[in-house]
Design a protein around this motif. Structure first.
Motif, short mmCIF file in Angstrom:
data_model
loop_
_atom_site.label_atom_id
_atom_site.label_comp_id
_atom_site.label_asym_id
_atom_site.label_seq_id
_atom_site.Cartn_x
_atom_site.Cartn_y
_atom_site.Cartn_z
N SER A 13 -66.32 -8.65 40.25
CA SER A 13 -65.16 -9.50 40.53
C SER A 13 -65.59 -10.96 40.40
CB SER A 13 -64.64 -9.23 41.94
OG SER A 13 -65.56 -9.76 42.87
N LEU A 14 -64.62 -11.82 40.21
CA LEU A 14 -64.92 -13.25 40.13
C LEU A 14 -65.54 -13.73 41.44
CD1 LEU A 14 -61.76 -14.64 38.30
CD2 LEU A 14 -64.07 -14.40 37.37
N GLU A 43 -57.97 -13.80 38.20
CA GLU A 43 -58.64 -12.78 37.39
C GLU A 43 -57.72 -12.28 36.28
OE1 GLU A 43 -61.63 -11.08 40.26
OE2 GLU A 43 -60.80 -9.25 39.39
N VAL A 128 -64.72 -10.37 33.00
CA VAL A 128 -63.79 -10.03 34.09
C VAL A 128 -62.36 -10.44 33.74
CG1 VAL A 128 -63.17 -10.51 36.50
CG2 VAL A 128 -65.57 -10.14 35.89
N VAL A 129 -62.19 -11.66 33.27
CA VAL A 129 -60.82 -12.18 33.05
C VAL A 129 -60.19 -11.57 31.77
CG1 VAL A 129 -59.41 -14.26 32.71
CG2 VAL A 129 -61.38 -14.33 34.26
#
Ligand code: URA
Length: 206
Positions: A13-14, A43, A128-129
């Motif tokens: 995760s960010l 995200e 992630v994004v």
């Protein structure tokens, strides 16, 4: 956690990345930067904007593009009809590199080793994004993402082939607009910047 422990095949995760980056010592810039300035945004963002490195204000606040260049960026995004709150904003290098001159801290360009040391963070953010559109702001980010031979002056505003995202393009760095010497030049540079961002807006709708 060290960089190399983080970038396994599992999705991160960010928040996890941001926490890990706090203690990053992959190059020496942590010694003089106030703090790691990690990317910021959702995200689920469809657009990722990548600058060079945090500036003086960003270094103190710990957030990307919140100083004078950030105000130009906000103005350009608004004029192009892009909501910054829907973008993920980050930098190729996450510590401020500077040289003291009197009381001022003067921005220094990051070198190839510093860019390479920071690259895993940028790759992890992109993983992630997974943006639909990736935008490099200025030559440092453009060359980091698209290769050393990339020329923003010649190739700005035009989507280029890249595995990094479905649409990838570069434009100038917002601070280059602030550096224009006359009001007329600033107005013209801003209009060109907005024209590039309108291409981005169109790609977002594609
Ligand atoms: N310039 C950048 O490239 N990034 C920032 O966050 C601020 C200024």
């Amino acid at each position: 956690m060290a960089q190399d422990q983080l970038f396994g095949p599992e999705a991160r995760s960010l928040e996890e990345l941001r926490e890990a980056a706090v203690d990053c010592k992959a190059c020496d810039l942590w010694k003089t930067g106030t703090q790691t300035v990690f990317g910021e945004g959702a995200e689920s963002a469809e657009i990722v904007l990548v600058g060079e490195q945090p500036g003086d204000k960003e270094d103190l606040e710990g957030r990307p593009f919140v100083g004078p260049a950030g105000r130009v960026l906000d103005e350009g995004l608004e004029a192009a009809g892009i909501d910054r709150s829907l973008a993920y904003v980050t930098n190729a290098v996450k510590h401020f590199k500077w040289l003291g001159r009197g009381k001022r801290r003067i921005h220094q360009k990051p070198n190839a080793a510093e860019l390479a040391a920071c690259r895993p963070w940028l790759d992890a953010e992109l993983a992630v994004v997974q943006p639909k559109v990736l935008v490099a702001l200025g030559a440092t980010a453009a060359q980091a993402l698209l290769g050393r031979q990339f020329r923003v002056t010649k190739q700005r505003g035009v989507p280029v082939d890249s595995d990094l995202a479905p649409y990838v393009l570069a434009t100038v760095h917002p601070s280059s607009i602030l550096r224009q010497e006359t009001e007329d030049d600033r107005t013209a540079a801003m209009a060109d910047f907005v024209a590039d961002l309108k291409v981005v807006a169109k790609l977002l709708r594609a």
